[in-house]
Scaffold this motif. Structure first.
Motif, PDB file in Angstrom:
ATOM      1  N   GLN A  35      31.866   8.382 -37.750  1.00 20.98           N
ATOM      2  CA  GLN A  35      32.205   6.984 -38.039  1.00 20.98           C
ATOM      3  C   GLN A  35      31.800   6.635 -39.478  1.00 20.98           C
ATOM      4  O   GLN A  35      30.803   7.145 -39.989  1.00 20.98           O
ATOM      5  N   LEU A  66      26.977  -0.757 -34.428  1.00 16.91           N
ATOM      6  CA  LEU A  66      26.440   0.581 -34.182  1.00 16.91           C
ATOM      7  C   LEU A  66      24.934   0.651 -34.457  1.00 16.91           C
ATOM      8  O   LEU A  66      24.346   1.726 -34.400  1.00 16.91           O
ATOM      9  N   VAL A  89      26.002   5.957 -31.899  1.00 17.87           N
ATOM     10  CA  VAL A  89      27.436   6.216 -31.843  1.00 17.87           C
ATOM     11  C   VAL A  89      27.660   7.041 -30.581  1.00 17.87           C
ATOM     12  O   VAL A  89      27.374   8.240 -30.562  1.00 17.87           O
ATOM     13  N   GLY A  90      28.116   6.389 -29.520  1.00 23.65           N
ATOM     14  CA  GLY A  90      28.236   7.067 -28.233  1.00 23.65           C
ATOM     15  C   GLY A  90      26.865   7.548 -27.790  1.00 23.65           C
ATOM     16  O   GLY A  90      25.904   6.781 -27.772  1.00 23.65           O
ATOM     17  N   SER A  91      26.760   8.840 -27.479  1.00 18.22           N
ATOM     18  CA  SER A  91      25.475   9.397 -27.041  1.00 18.22           C
ATOM     19  C   SER A  91      24.629   9.899 -28.212  1.00 18.22           C
ATOM     20  O   SER A  91      23.508  10.366 -28.013  1.00 18.22           O
ATOM     21  N   ASP A  92      25.141   9.806 -29.436  1.00 19.52           N
ATOM     22  CA  ASP A  92      24.420  10.240 -30.633  1.00 19.52           C
ATOM     23  C   ASP A  92      23.530   9.097 -31.112  1.00 19.52           C
ATOM     24  O   ASP A  92      24.016   8.032 -31.501  1.00 19.52           O
TER      25      ASP A  92
END
Length: 161
Positions: A35, A66, A89-92
């Motif tokens: 991203q 984020l 960012v999602g699972s990060d």
């Protein structure tokens, strides 16, 4: 890739203490987990003796959706209390990858709400297309670009400088 041959060299030992704050019109981009987290030509730059510059991005140019506020804070003798942010960012999750000042001390009031990012805790940070090198260590967060010359504080054995 942009040309930096005509950019004059700056020694971080010529930077002032207390730090100087100036606007920087170059394009600053921060990428994380696929991203674009930040993209601006309206950054503020802090320059302090022995440190590579730190770039602060206006909140309107940051994907604040984020970011998650952390309970971690530090104190700067010049700017005051720094609030830290995790990037999700999602699972990060990139813990303590950004910081900001909600109530900076004078004369740094222009930093209110701007975000700075540790180049070593995201995937890529650029200044006018040049991928920066992160300042060594886990505290200061400066960005090393072609025009900046050290030696830089922050690495092993530099805490006494």
């Amino acid at each position: 890739m942009p040309s930096h041959e005509t950019t004059p060299a700056e020694s971080v030992w010529d930077y002032p203490r207390p730090p100087a704050l100036q606007r920087d019109p170059r394009r600053i981009v921060v990428e994380c987990a696929g991203q674009i987290l930040a993209d601006t030509t309206g950054a503020l730059k802090i320059m302090e003796t022995s440190h590579p510059p730190v770039f602060y991005v206006p909140p309107g140019d940051v994907r604040t959706d984020l970011l998650r506020a952390s309970s971690h804070h530090t104190w700067c003798e010049w700017k005051g209390r720094a609030d830290f942010w995790d990037i999700l960012v999602g699972s990060d999750i990139r813990a303590l990858a950004a910081w900001s000042y909600s109530d900076p001390r004078p004369p740094y009031e222009d930093l209110v709400g701007h975000f700075a990012f540790y180049a070593g805790r995201v995937d890529r940070c650029t200044v006018d297309g040049y991928t920066v090198r992160p300042q060594e260590g886990d505290f200061y967060g400066g960005w090393i670009t072609p025009e900046v010359r050290g030696p830089f504080k922050g690495g092993t054995h530099t805490h006494g400088w």
